[in-house]
Write a protein that holds these residues in place. Structure first.
Motif, PDB file in Angstrom:
ATOM      1  N   HIS A 118     -84.992 -26.006  70.366  1.00 22.97           N
ATOM      2  CA  HIS A 118     -85.404 -24.708  70.883  1.00 22.97           C
ATOM      3  C   HIS A 118     -86.710 -24.208  70.279  1.00 22.97           C
ATOM      4  O   HIS A 118     -87.490 -23.515  70.938  1.00 22.97           O
ATOM      5  CB  HIS A 118     -84.284 -23.672  70.686  1.00 22.97           C
ATOM      6  N   LYS A 119     -86.996 -24.562  69.019  1.00 21.21           N
ATOM      7  CA  LYS A 119     -88.258 -24.122  68.428  1.00 21.21           C
ATOM      8  C   LYS A 119     -89.450 -24.786  69.122  1.00 21.21           C
ATOM      9  O   LYS A 119     -90.491 -24.146  69.351  1.00 21.21           O
ATOM     10  CB  LYS A 119     -88.280 -24.434  66.935  1.00 21.21           C
ATOM     11  N   ILE A 120     -89.298 -26.063  69.466  1.00 24.82           N
ATOM     12  CA  ILE A 120     -90.368 -26.772  70.177  1.00 24.82           C
ATOM     13  C   ILE A 120     -90.522 -26.199  71.587  1.00 24.82           C
ATOM     14  O   ILE A 120     -91.636 -25.947  72.061  1.00 24.82           O
ATOM     15  CB  ILE A 120     -90.073 -28.285  70.249  1.00 24.82           C
ATOM     16  N   SER A 143     -89.799 -23.245  72.572  1.00 21.67           N
ATOM     17  CA  SER A 143     -90.365 -21.909  72.485  1.00 21.67           C
ATOM     18  C   SER A 143     -91.881 -21.953  72.408  1.00 21.67           C
ATOM     19  O   SER A 143     -92.584 -21.178  73.075  1.00 21.67           O
ATOM     20  CB  SER A 143     -89.790 -21.179  71.265  1.00 21.67           C
ATOM     21  N   VAL A 144     -92.405 -22.872  71.605  1.00 24.47           N
ATOM     22  CA  VAL A 144     -93.858 -23.016  71.475  1.00 24.47           C
ATOM     23  C   VAL A 144     -94.469 -23.494  72.791  1.00 24.47           C
ATOM     24  O   VAL A 144     -95.488 -22.966  73.255  1.00 24.47           O
ATOM     25  CB  VAL A 144     -94.210 -23.985  70.330  1.00 24.47           C
ATOM     26  N   GLY A 170     -82.729 -24.074  74.586  1.00 28.66           N
ATOM     27  CA  GLY A 170     -82.712 -22.794  73.899  1.00 28.66           C
ATOM     28  C   GLY A 170     -82.991 -21.595  74.796  1.00 28.66           C
ATOM     29  O   GLY A 170     -83.271 -21.737  75.986  1.00 28.66           O
ATOM     30  N   ASP A 209     -85.457 -19.297  74.698  1.00 26.29           N
ATOM     31  CA  ASP A 209     -86.815 -18.762  74.816  1.00 26.29           C
ATOM     32  C   ASP A 209     -87.607 -19.333  75.985  1.00 26.29           C
ATOM     33  O   ASP A 209     -88.789 -19.018  76.149  1.00 26.29           O
ATOM     34  CB  ASP A 209     -87.594 -19.008  73.514  1.00 26.29           C
TER      35      ASP A 209
END
Length: 318
Positions: free
Chosen positions: A222-224, A226-227, A242, A244
């Motif tokens: 999810h962090k990737i 999101s970016v 994720g 986002d």
């Protein structure tokens, strides 16, 4: 002239099959969502909902649930046809399901997959097959194409040619089931090495540059995701990516719990249709066996006494 008795039959469903064409014909005209509508929702930062559908019934459910987008996915291979992989699905089989989905009335934006083998042989074959899917029904407004991570990936060239011809395209990166063997199985992508995450980011930028109006991100941390979403100016639709992303997509049979077996980590099952269906069917079978169904008077039709007596007298004389 019809008799009054015949007139009274109009509008009643005497049989167990319902005429879906009649339902569609009597449905109120609705505005079908367009790319412009989807982009407007994206720019308002309103989450975009997408769900798969494979036939008239599941498409009707999705439409009545007010899903923004319906994806006629090649996952129909495993979720409806019993295949082991999406790669076994033929274009001819797929077209049958696209047509059925489009017959369900409603405003949802309809996207169709380009099945495995429908565009890989050549660009010209792929373009012809895309037009063939679009010609099935005016509700089909876009195609979805799975992409690899190399900047010289064939699918990128194909997508560019589709866009040049005015075909709306959604790209699909991360876990791409049609390439599952080259990916080493059904695994999350971009979380083990930074080079893989960079490759995902780069191909997302390329897809935007060549004209995709949206991108599906599947099984990406999810962090990737999101970016990637933050750096794009087109919507992302996540599945296992994720919260986002600009929207979410799930397979309808997963959402409704239609099939047995393991569910992916990213799936939330909102119902247990399999349990309810088996229970209902078991009750039906039991009532057939113990003759409590059908019940005379409630599930049966009447015959005029004079007609019945005349019928009996005629067969008794034979």
């Amino acid at each position: 002239m019809w008799s009054n008795g015949m007139i009274r039959c109009i509008g009643r469903r005497w049989y167990s099959l319902q005429n879906s064409s009649a339902v569609a014909a009597t449905a109120k005209a609705v505005h079908q969502l367009t790319v412009k509508d989807i982009m407007a929702k994206y720019h308002r930062r309103n989450p975009i909902s997408m769900v798969t559908a494979y036939d008239y019934i599941t498409a009707s459910w999705a439409q009545n649930a007010n899903s923004d987008m319906i994806l006629v996915g090649d996952s129909v291979a495993m979720c409806s046809l019993g295949y082991e992989s999406t790669t076994q699905l033929s274009l001819d089989e797929f077209q049958y399901h696209v047509g059925a989905v489009c017959r369900a009335p409603g405003p949802a934006f309809v996207v169709v997959d380009m099945p495995f083998g429908s565009f890989e042989r050549s660009i010209s074959d792929g373009i012809g097959n895309a037009f063939q899917l679009l010609h099935l029904n005016p509700k089909v407004q876009a195609v979805k194409v799975e992409c690899g991570l190399s900047q010289d990936d064939y699918s990128l060239e194909y997508i560019k040619e589709l866009v040049r011809r005015g075909i709306s395209v959604i790209g699909h990166i991360g876990l791409t089931p049609q390439r599952v063997h080259s990916l080493g199985g059904y695994k999350a992508q971009g979380g083990q090495q930074s080079t893989d995450a960079v490759a995902l980011y780069n191909v997302s930028q390329t897809l935007q540059q060549i004209g995709c109006f949206g991108i599906v991100l599947e099984c990406i941390p999810h962090k990737i995701s999101s970016v990637i979403t933050d750096k794009l100016h087109i919507p992302t639709i996540g599945i296992g990516a994720g919260p986002d992303t600009s929207g979410q997509v799930l397979v309808q049979s997963d959402v409704l719990g239609m099939l047995p077996g393991h569910k992916p980590k990213f799936v939330k099952m909102f119902a247990d249709f399999k349990k309810d269906a088996v229970s209902a069917l078991s009750q039906y079978v039991q009532e057939v066996h113990d003759k409590s169904f059908p019940h005379i008077g409630h599930h049966t039709f009447k015959v005029n006494d004079e007609v019945y007596q005349d019928f009996i007298s005629k067969i008794d004389t034979e």
